[in-house]
Design an enzyme around this catalytic site. Structure first.
Site, mmCIF file in Angstrom:
data_model
loop_
_atom_site.group_PDB
_atom_site.id
_atom_site.type_symbol
_atom_site.label_atom_id
_atom_site.label_comp_id
_atom_site.label_asym_id
_atom_site.label_seq_id
_atom_site.Cartn_x
_atom_site.Cartn_y
_atom_site.Cartn_z
ATOM 1 N N LYS A 1 39.517 39.124 44.934
ATOM 2 C CA LYS A 1 38.505 40.091 44.517
ATOM 3 C C LYS A 1 37.153 39.625 45.059
ATOM 4 C CE LYS A 1 36.287 42.228 40.545
ATOM 5 N NZ LYS A 1 36.311 42.475 39.105
ATOM 6 N N LYS B 1 40.910 43.521 46.617
ATOM 7 C CA LYS B 1 39.913 44.472 46.127
ATOM 8 C C LYS B 1 38.542 44.108 46.679
ATOM 9 C CE LYS B 1 37.677 45.796 41.883
ATOM 10 N NZ LYS B 1 37.472 45.539 40.510
HETATM 11 C C1 PBG Z 1 35.634 44.146 35.903
HETATM 12 C C2 PBG Z 1 36.009 45.082 36.991
HETATM 13 C C3 PBG Z 1 35.207 45.655 37.982
HETATM 14 C C4 PBG Z 1 36.022 46.542 38.685
HETATM 15 C C5 PBG Z 1 37.288 46.444 38.124
HETATM 16 N N1 PBG Z 1 37.270 45.524 37.096
HETATM 17 C C6 PBG Z 1 33.753 45.533 38.261
HETATM 18 C C7 PBG Z 1 33.167 44.284 38.729
HETATM 19 O O1 PBG Z 1 33.825 43.277 38.959
HETATM 20 O O2 PBG Z 1 31.948 44.277 38.872
HETATM 21 C C8 PBG Z 1 35.589 47.416 39.814
HETATM 22 C C9 PBG Z 1 36.322 48.702 39.953
HETATM 23 C C10 PBG Z 1 35.672 49.717 40.822
HETATM 24 O O3 PBG Z 1 34.588 49.542 41.379
HETATM 25 O O4 PBG Z 1 36.291 50.776 40.955
HETATM 26 N N2 PBG Z 1 35.376 42.848 36.269
#
Ligand code: PBG
Length: 326
Positions: free
Chosen positions: A195, A248
């Site tokens: 991520k 992601k």
């Molecule tokens: C929580 C989380 C996030 C997303 C999914 N889980 C946001 C982040 O890490 O700031 C992003 C999902 C999206 O942008 O569609 N940590």
């Protein structure tokens, strides 16, 4: 293989032959549909930056999930907006928390729908970070306990799979251990393994009200410049017990999806995140692109790169398109 004997255009003359030689096909069964659940009744409030996506109270969530399931979408991924935020994000591990209520309702009304929960603290903490703050920093090891606790309450509510998105080191092992110790070995785990610290999450932070109050997430999310590091993260998460690994965002990281696909034999998910979704919607509104075609092209590319599973806000729209087109 030279022209004029070989003419690739021969296999492109009409849709029939094109469909015969098509290498990548999408079906609604490829998709996971993310949903945002809020307190209240009969709440269905559109998220301004994500047209067609809503803040849903549990009763409305069940309807939305049923609609998706009837279209062939097998799974939903739940995010919760608590009533109150605090330092530790304590609503995230309450038995009567909003996600816990949502899981109970979904498993009761739609037992065959596969329910996945995001496990993270950022929607629940008053500072908006994904972990516990100690001396001004996100403390890794103290956060693990809170995440494990949260995952356990989801398991008790009947969730099928938990998906930790916090990017703390060791959280897959901590959650797996807690689940197994409490008799939830049946609950699967999908890790947000690679991520990235991405600006593509912008609209989500509005949708989930989870923007950090100070600093940013770069001390725990990955540097967008790194691909080898993603392989290390994925290897560690598989070692720790992840059943599915995720990359992601998706679109700007298709090379990482491909690398992970080639190196590992577990199912690979890619998250087509909020910013990727909203860019399509915004450009479509401006009349600059044909939104539906761009949507299908993006989703096809993610699958072509090697993703088995696509988490996408386009899920229902794409499923609808596939039904009439195929
Ligand atoms: C929580 C989380 C996030 C997303 C999914 N889980 C946001 C982040 O890490 O700031 C992003 C999902 C999206 O942008 O569609 N940590």
């Amino acid at each position: 293989m030279a022209f004029p004997r070989h003419r690739p255009r021969r296999l492109r003359v009409n849709e029939s032959i094109r469909s015969l030689v098509r290498e990548t096909g999408l079906v609604p069964q490829d998709f996971i549909y993310p949903l945002f659940v809020v307190h209240g009744k009969r709440v269905r409030r559109e998220i301004a930056s994500m047209p067609g996506n809503f803040h849903l109270s549990v009763d409305e969530l069940v309807k939305e999930a049923e609609g998706a399931y009837n279209q062939g979408i097998p799974a939903v991924l739940l995010f919760g907006l608590p009533k109150k935020k605090d330092r530790e994000g304590s609503e995230s591990f309450k038995k009567a928390g909003i996600v816990q209520q949502a899981v109970r309702a979904l498993k009761k009304e739609l037992p065959d729908l596969y329910v996945i929960t995001d496990v993270c603290l950022c929607e629940y903490t008053d500072h908006g970070h994904c972990g516990k703050i100690v001396d001004g920093r996100v403390d890794n090891d103290q956060t693990l306990k809170l995440l494990a606790r949260q995952a356990l309450t989801h398991a008790e509510a009947g969730v099928d799979m938990v998906a930790p998105s916090d990017m703390m080191d060791g959280r897959v092992a901590a959650i797996r251990q807690a689940l197994d110790d409490e008799g939830f070995s049946r609950v699967a785990l999908m890790s947000y393994a690679a991520k990235y610290g991405s600006a593509f999450y912008g609209p989500f932070r509005e949708a989930a009200d989870s923007a950090p109050a100070f600093g940013d997430r770069r001390s725990y999310q990955m540097d967008p410049a790194n691909a080898r590091e993603a392989l290390r993260e994925v290897a560690m998460d598989i070692e720790e017990g992840a059943d599915i690994v995720m990359v992601k965002p998706a679109m700007a990281y298709l090379d990482v999806v491909r690398l992970v696909r080639e190196r590992f034999d577990v199912p690979v998910a890619a998250y087509n995140v909020s910013g990727e979704f909203s860019m399509v919607k915004a450009a479509e509104r401006l009349g600059w692109i044909e939104g539906r075609r761009v949507m299908m092209e993006i989703l096809t590319s993610i699958k072509r790169a090697g993703a088995d599973i696509i988490i996408t806000y386009h899920a229902r729209e794409a499923a609808e398109y596939l039904k009439h087109k195929l």
